[in-house]
Scaffold this motif. Sequence first.
Motif, PDB file in Angstrom:
ATOM      1  N   GLU A 155      44.201  32.441  51.009  1.00 31.05           N
ATOM      2  CA  GLU A 155      43.998  33.368  52.011  1.00 31.05           C
ATOM      3  C   GLU A 155      42.664  33.816  53.308  1.00 31.05           C
ATOM      4  O   GLU A 155      43.158  34.659  54.146  1.00 31.05           O
ATOM      5  N   HIS A 156      42.545  32.984  53.071  1.00 29.64           N
ATOM      6  CA  HIS A 156      40.526  32.633  53.592  1.00 29.64           C
ATOM      7  C   HIS A 156      40.635  31.800  54.346  1.00 29.64           C
ATOM      8  O   HIS A 156      40.524  30.781  53.331  1.00 29.64           O
ATOM      9  N   LEU A 157      40.170  30.934  55.335  1.00 27.98           N
ATOM     10  CA  LEU A 157      40.244  30.146  55.717  1.00 27.98           C
ATOM     11  C   LEU A 157      38.856  29.937  56.552  1.00 27.98           C
ATOM     12  O   LEU A 157      38.803  30.830  57.724  1.00 27.98           O
ATOM     13  N   THR A 158      37.453  28.660  56.657  1.00 26.73           N
ATOM     14  CA  THR A 158      36.583  29.085  57.326  1.00 26.73           C
ATOM     15  C   THR A 158      36.243  27.615  57.943  1.00 26.73           C
ATOM     16  O   THR A 158      36.869  26.631  57.733  1.00 26.73           O
ATOM     17  N   LEU A 159      36.524  27.861  59.765  1.00 29.94           N
ATOM     18  CA  LEU A 159      36.727  26.782  59.981  1.00 29.94           C
ATOM     19  C   LEU A 159      34.705  26.061  61.049  1.00 29.94           C
ATOM     20  O   LEU A 159      34.095  26.567  61.271  1.00 29.94           O
ATOM     21  N   TRP A 160      34.225  25.271  59.591  1.00 36.55           N
ATOM     22  CA  TRP A 160      32.767  24.715  59.502  1.00 36.55           C
ATOM     23  C   TRP A 160      33.054  23.592  59.835  1.00 36.55           C
ATOM     24  O   TRP A 160      31.363  22.424  59.791  1.00 36.55           O
ATOM     25  N   ASP A 212      24.227  26.022  60.910  1.00 36.70           N
ATOM     26  CA  ASP A 212      22.703  25.272  60.496  1.00 36.70           C
ATOM     27  C   ASP A 212      22.347  25.923  59.261  1.00 36.70           C
ATOM     28  O   ASP A 212      21.862  24.437  58.130  1.00 36.70           O
ATOM     29  N   ALA A 213      22.564  27.006  58.544  1.00 35.32           N
ATOM     30  CA  ALA A 213      22.210  27.230  57.118  1.00 35.32           C
ATOM     31  C   ALA A 213      23.325  26.162  56.611  1.00 35.32           C
ATOM     32  O   ALA A 213      22.536  25.964  55.478  1.00 35.32           O
ATOM     33  N   PHE A 214      24.249  26.284  56.889  1.00 35.09           N
ATOM     34  CA  PHE A 214      25.080  24.801  55.850  1.00 35.09           C
ATOM     35  C   PHE A 214      24.681  23.733  55.900  1.00 35.09           C
ATOM     36  O   PHE A 214      24.341  22.997  55.135  1.00 35.09           O
TER      37      PHE A 214
END
Length: 336
Positions: A228-233, A302-304
Amino acid sequence: MLKTRSLIAVAAATLLLSSAANAQYKDEYTVSTVLPSAFPWGQAADKWVELVKERSEGRINMKIYSNSQLVSGDQTKEFSAMRSGLIDMAVGSTINWSPQVPELNLFSLPFLMPDNAAIDAITQGEAGKAVFKAIEKRGVTPLAWGENGFRELSNSKLAISEPADLEGLKIRVVGSPLFQDTFSELGANPTQMSWADAKPALTTGAVDGQENPLSVFDVARIDQVGQEHLTLWHYMADPLVFAVSNRVWSQFNAEDQALLKQAAIDAGKWEIEKSRAELADTLQAIKDRGVTVTELTQAQHDAFVKATRPVYEKWTPRIGEDLVKQAQSAVANRKQ
C-alpha cells in the motif's frame, strides 16, 4: 576455356560455402527474458524478434521464452546458460548478469544515476563501451541497450521517507550481494528470492516489501498483495542488454550479424522511448488504485545517499575503480 572453367569453379565453391554457412543456421533461436509481453521488458524482446524476422525475410527466426523458463525460473543463471550455449540469445538485466560480470554491478550502485540523462550518459558513453567489452570477454556478445527503469520501493507497513523507516523491514531483493549490502546498510532485513517467488512471499507476509520499476509494480498489481506504500526514491536503474551467445554469434555471417545488431539497437531505442513516455500514466494509475505515494524532498534524498555511501567503499574495487570514476564523470557532465 580454362578461364571459363576457373570462373565456374570459383562460383561453385562460393555457392557451396554460402550453403554451408546457411546450413549452420538453426530453424529457430531461443531468446530468454524474465518478464513477458505485458511488461516493457518483454515488449523489447518482441520488437527485436519482429524486426529480425522482417529484415531477414524470415531466414532468422527467434522464439521468446519468458519468465526465465530456460533456467527453471532462476534468472541469475541466464548469463551462464547463454555463455555455455544452452540459451542462444537474451534480453537480460544487468542485475541478473552481475554475478558473472562484476562490472555490471556499476548500475546497482545506489543513487549513482539521478535521472534518465544520467543513464544515457553512462550507457551511450565510454563507460557503456567498457561494460560491453567486459560482457564479451565472458562469452556473450552484447548488441544494444534497453531499459527496465528506475527501481522504486514499496512495502505493506508504512510510508518510507528516511533511512530509519526501513529499520527491520523484510525486503525482497534479487540475487545480488550488492543489494544485500545496500539494504543492510539502511537497517532493513534483505531477503533474496527470484521474481517467481516474490509475489507469493508478499501475499503471505513472508516479506514486507520489494523494489521494482513502476511498470512492474503496475502490471503485476503488486498493490493487490498488501503493498500500500510506494516511495519514489530512484535509488538505481536497471538497463537491459540485448545479447547473443558467442558460440551462436560466430555462426552468423557478417551481414546477418549487422542485421541482428541494428535490429537490437532499433528495438532498444523504441522500448526506452515507449517505457519513459508511459511512466506518468503508470504512476497515476497506481495512485488511482489507492496506493500512498511518497516523493522525497532533496534533504530526504540526500539522507539516503549518505546512508549508502559505505556500499561504494566496498564495491568500487570489485567493479573497477576506473569504470566507476568514468561513470561518475559521465553523470556529472551529462546533458540535461
